[in-house]
Design a protein around this motif. Structure first.
Motif, PDB file in Angstrom:
ATOM      1  N   GLY A 205       0.744  -1.360   0.038  1.00 55.45           N
ATOM      2  CA  GLY A 205      -0.562   0.047  -0.124  1.00 55.45           C
ATOM      3  C   GLY A 205       0.697   1.460   0.197  1.00 55.45           C
ATOM      4  N   PRO A 206      -0.009   2.003  -0.256  1.00 54.79           N
ATOM      5  CA  PRO A 206       0.824   3.332  -0.015  1.00 54.79           C
ATOM      6  C   PRO A 206       2.077   3.813   1.270  1.00 54.79           C
ATOM      7  CG  PRO A 206      -1.454   4.432   0.634  1.00 54.79           C
ATOM      8  CD  PRO A 206      -1.612   3.063   0.453  1.00 54.79           C
ATOM      9  N   THR A 207       2.736   3.552   1.997  1.00 56.94           N
ATOM     10  CA  THR A 207       3.122   3.461   3.304  1.00 56.94           C
ATOM     11  C   THR A 207       3.628   4.732   3.891  1.00 56.94           C
ATOM     12  OG1 THR A 207       5.258   1.992   2.067  1.00 56.94           O
ATOM     13  CG2 THR A 207       3.828   0.791   3.102  1.00 56.94           C
ATOM     14  N   LYS A 208       4.148   5.769   2.880  1.00 61.26           N
ATOM     15  CA  LYS A 208       4.338   7.064   3.440  1.00 61.26           C
ATOM     16  C   LYS A 208       2.856   7.671   3.794  1.00 61.26           C
ATOM     17  CE  LYS A 208       6.881  11.018   3.425  1.00 61.26           C
ATOM     18  NZ  LYS A 208       7.544  11.099   2.285  1.00 61.26           N
ATOM     19  N   ALA A 209       1.977   7.872   2.969  1.00 65.89           N
ATOM     20  CA  ALA A 209       0.791   8.004   3.559  1.00 65.89           C
ATOM     21  C   ALA A 209       0.339   7.451   5.061  1.00 65.89           C
ATOM     22  CB  ALA A 209      -0.235   7.884   3.460  1.00 65.89           C
ATOM     23  N   HIS A 236      -3.492  16.483   5.599  1.00 68.15           N
ATOM     24  CA  HIS A 236      -3.683  15.797   4.355  1.00 68.15           C
ATOM     25  C   HIS A 236      -2.753  16.968   3.387  1.00 68.15           C
ATOM     26  CE1 HIS A 236      -6.886  14.392   1.114  1.00 68.15           C
ATOM     27  NE2 HIS A 236      -6.961  15.767   1.221  1.00 68.15           N
ATOM     28  N   ARG A 237      -3.234  18.018   3.496  1.00 68.26           N
ATOM     29  CA  ARG A 237      -2.574  19.146   3.000  1.00 68.26           C
ATOM     30  C   ARG A 237      -1.447  18.370   2.288  1.00 68.26           C
ATOM     31  NH1 ARG A 237      -2.614  23.888   4.849  1.00 68.26           N
ATOM     32  NH2 ARG A 237      -4.106  23.288   6.219  1.00 68.26           N
ATOM     33  N   ARG A 238       0.005  17.673   3.466  1.00 67.39           N
ATOM     34  CA  ARG A 238       0.948  17.538   3.078  1.00 67.39           C
ATOM     35  C   ARG A 238       0.747  15.965   2.765  1.00 67.39           C
ATOM     36  NH1 ARG A 238       3.893  16.402   9.118  1.00 67.39           N
ATOM     37  NH2 ARG A 238       5.439  15.562   7.403  1.00 67.39           N
ATOM     38  N   SER A 239      -0.157  15.575   2.853  1.00 69.14           N
ATOM     39  CA  SER A 239       0.122  14.256   1.356  1.00 69.14           C
ATOM     40  C   SER A 239      -0.273  14.689   0.542  1.00 69.14           C
ATOM     41  CB  SER A 239      -1.194  12.812   2.117  1.00 69.14           C
ATOM     42  OG  SER A 239      -2.641  13.799   1.762  1.00 69.14           O
ATOM     43  N   HIS A 240      -0.555  15.553  -0.004  1.00 65.76           N
ATOM     44  CA  HIS A 240      -0.406  15.380  -1.691  1.00 65.76           C
ATOM     45  C   HIS A 240       0.714  16.024  -1.745  1.00 65.76           C
ATOM     46  CE1 HIS A 240      -4.742  16.267  -2.946  1.00 65.76           C
ATOM     47  NE2 HIS A 240      -5.435  16.265  -1.595  1.00 65.76           N
ATOM     48  N   ALA A 241       1.284  16.790  -0.793  1.00 65.44           N
ATOM     49  CA  ALA A 241       2.506  17.768  -1.441  1.00 65.44           C
ATOM     50  C   ALA A 241       3.817  16.270  -0.720  1.00 65.44           C
ATOM     51  CB  ALA A 241       3.141  18.512  -0.430  1.00 65.44           C
ATOM     52  N   GLU A 242       3.580  15.084  -0.143  1.00 64.55           N
ATOM     53  CA  GLU A 242       4.632  14.712   0.210  1.00 64.55           C
ATOM     54  C   GLU A 242       4.859  13.142  -0.129  1.00 64.55           C
ATOM     55  OE1 GLU A 242       5.830  15.033   3.840  1.00 64.55           O
ATOM     56  OE2 GLU A 242       5.019  17.185   4.938  1.00 64.55           O
ATOM     57  N   VAL A 243       3.328  12.742  -0.560  1.00 65.60           N
ATOM     58  CA  VAL A 243       3.228  11.109  -1.258  1.00 65.60           C
ATOM     59  C   VAL A 243       3.576  11.447  -2.199  1.00 65.60           C
ATOM     60  CG1 VAL A 243       1.560   9.441  -0.613  1.00 65.60           C
ATOM     61  CG2 VAL A 243       2.221  10.815   1.609  1.00 65.60           C
ATOM     62  N   SER A 246      -0.029   9.560  -3.317  1.00 65.76           N
ATOM     63  CA  SER A 246      -1.274   9.827  -3.414  1.00 65.76           C
ATOM     64  C   SER A 246      -1.855  10.911  -5.237  1.00 65.76           C
ATOM     65  CB  SER A 246      -0.973  11.334  -2.823  1.00 65.76           C
ATOM     66  OG  SER A 246      -0.658  12.219  -3.440  1.00 65.76           O
ATOM     67  N   GLY A 247      -0.847  10.734  -6.174  1.00 69.35           N
ATOM     68  CA  GLY A 247      -1.032  10.918  -7.285  1.00 69.35           C
ATOM     69  C   GLY A 247      -1.649   9.483  -8.352  1.00 69.35           C
ATOM     70  N   GLU A 248      -0.855   8.508  -7.668  1.00 70.01           N
ATOM     71  CA  GLU A 248      -0.940   7.401  -8.087  1.00 70.01           C
ATOM     72  C   GLU A 248      -2.028   7.025  -7.670  1.00 70.01           C
ATOM     73  OE1 GLU A 248      -1.066   3.419 -10.136  1.00 70.01           O
ATOM     74  OE2 GLU A 248      -0.270   5.129 -10.506  1.00 70.01           O
ATOM     75  N   GLY A 249      -2.301   7.242  -6.042  1.00 65.10           N
ATOM     76  CA  GLY A 249      -4.319   6.508  -6.310  1.00 65.10           C
ATOM     77  C   GLY A 249      -5.289   7.080  -6.747  1.00 65.10           C
ATOM     78  N   LEU A 250      -4.990   8.499  -7.084  1.00 64.89           N
ATOM     79  CA  LEU A 250      -6.478  10.007  -8.322  1.00 64.89           C
ATOM     80  C   LEU A 250      -6.734   9.116  -8.903  1.00 64.89           C
ATOM     81  CD1 LEU A 250      -8.076  11.756  -7.633  1.00 64.89           C
ATOM     82  CD2 LEU A 250      -6.302  13.431  -7.663  1.00 64.89           C
ATOM     83  N   PRO A 259      -4.701   0.787  -8.091  1.00 66.20           N
ATOM     84  CA  PRO A 259      -3.399   1.372  -7.974  1.00 66.20           C
ATOM     85  C   PRO A 259      -1.897   0.544  -7.844  1.00 66.20           C
ATOM     86  CG  PRO A 259      -4.530   1.520  -6.116  1.00 66.20           C
ATOM     87  CD  PRO A 259      -5.299   0.768  -6.775  1.00 66.20           C
ATOM     88  N   HIS A 260      -1.059   1.142  -8.104  1.00 63.16           N
ATOM     89  CA  HIS A 260       1.026   0.294  -8.126  1.00 63.16           C
ATOM     90  C   HIS A 260       1.276   1.113  -7.422  1.00 63.16           C
ATOM     91  CE1 HIS A 260       3.859  -1.499  -8.652  1.00 63.16           C
ATOM     92  NE2 HIS A 260       4.406  -0.747  -9.232  1.00 63.16           N
ATOM     93  N   PHE A 261       1.397   1.120  -5.998  1.00 62.62           N
ATOM     94  CA  PHE A 261       2.152   1.564  -5.384  1.00 62.62           C
ATOM     95  C   PHE A 261       3.308   1.644  -4.531  1.00 62.62           C
ATOM     96  CE2 PHE A 261      -2.731   2.497  -2.875  1.00 62.62           C
ATOM     97  CZ  PHE A 261      -2.700   3.432  -3.622  1.00 62.62           C
ATOM     98  N   THR A 262       4.249   2.105  -4.569  1.00 59.75           N
ATOM     99  CA  THR A 262       5.480   2.081  -4.504  1.00 59.75           C
ATOM    100  C   THR A 262       6.174   2.420  -3.195  1.00 59.75           C
ATOM    101  OG1 THR A 262       5.904   4.545  -5.209  1.00 59.75           O
ATOM    102  CG2 THR A 262       5.710   2.610  -6.910  1.00 59.75           C
TER     103      THR A 262
END
Length: 264
Positions: A205-209, A236-243, A246-250, A259-262
């Motif tokens: 999964g999105p482990t950074k999140a 939540h805003r940090r997740s947009h900027a730092e994860v 999050s782009g792949e998930g959307l 999704p393919h999470f790294t």
């Protein structure tokens, strides 16, 4: 003699096994030190995306090793399962590492967890048990104090107080009902398998999140609700900027695909 702590890393999941079944997987100096090092190293290792803690021989962790306690009572200070430099109990530092680890940590409570073992299990993000799982603390029976930190976070202060004052072990069904176990499998032999399955799912999964969520969880504990909500929005805003995930998930959501999470 086999190592008191065994490590195995597969498919992004680090499995840390307490391997002193003859002592109920009790924590002596070497075992506590090895457990702490294993979790700390796993938390820092980018190849590790989830951690599973488990025990062997029908025990998760029965607390401090009794032989070590006898030696300590006889004046052998070095026998204590604590840092020689700071005197911090290894289980306390281990709980800190679990809580702060920027990845999910699961406890496969395959047997008995007592005292420090209970606190270690409660520090984990998820706890999986079976019919033979028993969780609690007997410190009140010897006039000592403990399990007032991590257990309280999981079951609340009132239930934690009753468990401590009674000195009892909470059975599997009750533990599941009060949230002390997140998952309860039908057979004890399935505990480790279920923990591994969940860990693999989380590792992919999105482990950074997940890391950001854990940070938010710790920083918002007991904050006034309005402050906690504002903090949640900042994270939540940090997740947009730092994860990156999050782009792949959307994108996956909008495209109707998996999704393919790294983990980045």
């Amino acid at each position: 003699m086999p190592a008191p702590v065994q490590l195995d890393c597969q498919d992004g999941v680090l499995t840390v096994t307490l391997n002193r079944p003859e002592s109920g997987n009790g924590l002596d100096f070497e075992t506590g030190k090895a457990m702490l090092a294993a979790v700390a190293d796993g938390a820092a290792d980018q190849r590790v995306r989830a951690v599973v803690l488990q025990g062997s021989g029908g025990f998760f962790c029965s607390g401090d090793d009794l032989d070590s306690l006898r030696r300590y009572a006889d004046g052998d200070v070095a026998a204590a399962p604590a840092s020689a430099d700071t005197a911090d109990a290894f289980y306390v530092r281990l709980c800190e590492e679990i809580v702060l680890a920027p990845k999910p940590v699961l406890a496969a409570v395959n047997g008995v967890a007592i005292g420090p073992g209970t606190e270690i299990a409660c520090a984990a993000d998820l706890r999986i048990g079976g019919p033979g799982s028993r969780i609690g603390c007997g410190l009140i029976r010897v006039g000592h104090v403990g399990i007032g930190a991590m257990l309280r976070r999981v079951v609340g202060p009132a239930r934690a107080t009753e468990i401590f004052l009674s000195g009892r072990l909470v059975g599997a069904d009750e533990a599941h009902r009060i949230g002390l176990l997140d998952r309860l499998v039908p057979e004890d032999g399935q505990v480790v398998d279920e923990a591994q399955r969940l860990a693999r799912d989380l590792a992919h999964g999105p482990t950074k999140a997940i890391a950001l969520y854990k940070e938010l969880r710790e920083r918002s504990v007991e904050q006034p609700v309005l402050s906690a909500l504002r903090m949640q929005d900042r994270f939540h805003r940090r997740s947009h900027a730092e994860v990156a995930d999050s782009g792949e998930g959307l994108s996956a959501l909008l495209q109707g695909r998996k999704p393919h999470f790294t983990g980045h």
